[in-house]
Write a protein that holds these residues in place. Structure first.
Motif, PDB file in Angstrom:
ATOM      1  N   THR A  43      -5.546  -7.832   0.772  1.00  0.00           N
ATOM      2  CA  THR A  43      -5.545  -6.374   0.671  1.00  0.00           C
ATOM      3  C   THR A  43      -4.182  -5.792   1.042  1.00  0.00           C
ATOM      4  O   THR A  43      -3.679  -4.877   0.388  1.00  0.00           O
ATOM      5  N   SER A  68      -1.716  -3.664  -1.400  1.00  0.00           N
ATOM      6  CA  SER A  68      -1.333  -2.297  -1.030  1.00  0.00           C
ATOM      7  C   SER A  68       0.181  -2.136  -0.965  1.00  0.00           C
ATOM      8  O   SER A  68       0.707  -1.092  -1.361  1.00  0.00           O
ATOM      9  N   LEU A 104     -12.005  -3.964  -2.511  1.00  0.00           N
ATOM     10  CA  LEU A 104     -10.901  -4.805  -2.957  1.00  0.00           C
ATOM     11  C   LEU A 104     -10.778  -4.772  -4.477  1.00  0.00           C
ATOM     12  O   LEU A 104      -9.667  -4.689  -5.027  1.00  0.00           O
ATOM     13  N   PHE A 143      -9.457 -11.408   3.232  1.00  0.00           N
ATOM     14  CA  PHE A 143      -9.391  -9.991   2.867  1.00  0.00           C
ATOM     15  C   PHE A 143      -8.171  -9.283   3.439  1.00  0.00           C
ATOM     16  O   PHE A 143      -7.522  -8.489   2.748  1.00  0.00           O
TER      17      PHE A 143
END
Length: 252
Positions: free
Chosen positions: A14, A18, A41, A10
């Motif tokens: 992530t 981003s 997510l 994750f």
């Protein structure tokens, strides 16, 4: 054709979504996960317009090479990376704080160095193209997302890059247990690049010759040496501490 690699976990995925969503080609998620973390997510992926593929555990295991992926994997375009060092330096609002890694070959050490660099606000990490591990899935996993947010700049000639930093007014500091200057009595409030040597042999001779100063890390216990990522953490943390103290003093 894109030069692809796989991220997993994750934090790493992530952070990549981003920071550089255009570099994510495909996002694979475990179809059995419906928890809040996965929900966030999926919202981010939808907002980024990333191709989403629901997969079973066996497919994720095969894609990542193991089962420690947390049900998340992304295929990314490895050619889409951060800007050049010059662009990083132009955007700074404080003296640059840089980290130069001279030939780190252990992905766990590189990941840990990137993680502490992110935590202490290091503006960019430089590393030579040859005899370095580079960013891979293990590095990204260990870095817990830092590999996707800290500019990691690969250079073909490290000595030349150090000379360019010096020309730009950046002070080059290396670590050496026999150095006369110690970490806690070395002014680190100005433009600074810490150079950390490879596991075992330390800095190469030419790299050492380009340092403006060599600094020792005081040892108060029984151990005689530190892991490169631990030494990196101590050095950049002291740099950040001095900068915080200097800023507070200037306000008085």
């Amino acid at each position: 054709m894109a030069n692809t690699r796989v991220l997993h976990g994750f934090h790493a995925v992530t952070a990549r979504l981003s920071r550089l969503p255009e570099s994510v080609l495909e996002l694979y998620v475990a179809r059995e996960r419906h928890d809040p973390r996965m929900h966030e997510l999926l919202k981010l992926a939808e907002h980024s317009g990333v191709r989403l593929i629901h997969a079973d555990a066996a497919r994720l295991d095969g894609l990542t090479g193991h089962h420690r992926h947390q049900g998340v994997a992304a295929v990314i375009d490895a050619n889409k990376t951060f800007v050049a060092l010059e662009d990083v330096l132009e955007d700074l609002t404080e003296p640059p704080l840089l980290l130069v890694l001279d030939g780190i070959t252990d992905p766990h050490n590189l990941g840990a160095c990137l993680r502490v660099a992110d935590a202490m606000g290091v503006h960019a990490v430089l590393a030579p193209k040859d005899k370095s591990v580079g960013i891979n899935a293990t590095v990204s996993k260990v870095a817990c997302g830092a590999a996707e947010v800290v500019p990691y700049i690969v250079v073909t000639n490290l000595a030349r890059s150090l000379r360019e930093l010096k020309d730009a007014g950046v002070w080059i500091a290396g670590t050496d247990m026999d150095a006369d200057t110690d970490l806690f009595h070395f002014d680190q409030s100005g433009p600074l690049a810490w150079v950390m040597g490879a596991e075992g042999q330390g800095m190469r001779r030419l790299t050492r010759e380009h340092c403006d100063v060599l600094v020792n890390i005081p040892m108060f216990g029984t151990v005689e040496s530190l892991n490169v990522s631990v030494a990196t953490g101590m050095c950049v943390a002291e740099s950040r501490r001095q900068r915080v103290m200097a800023a507070e003093a200037a306000k008085r």
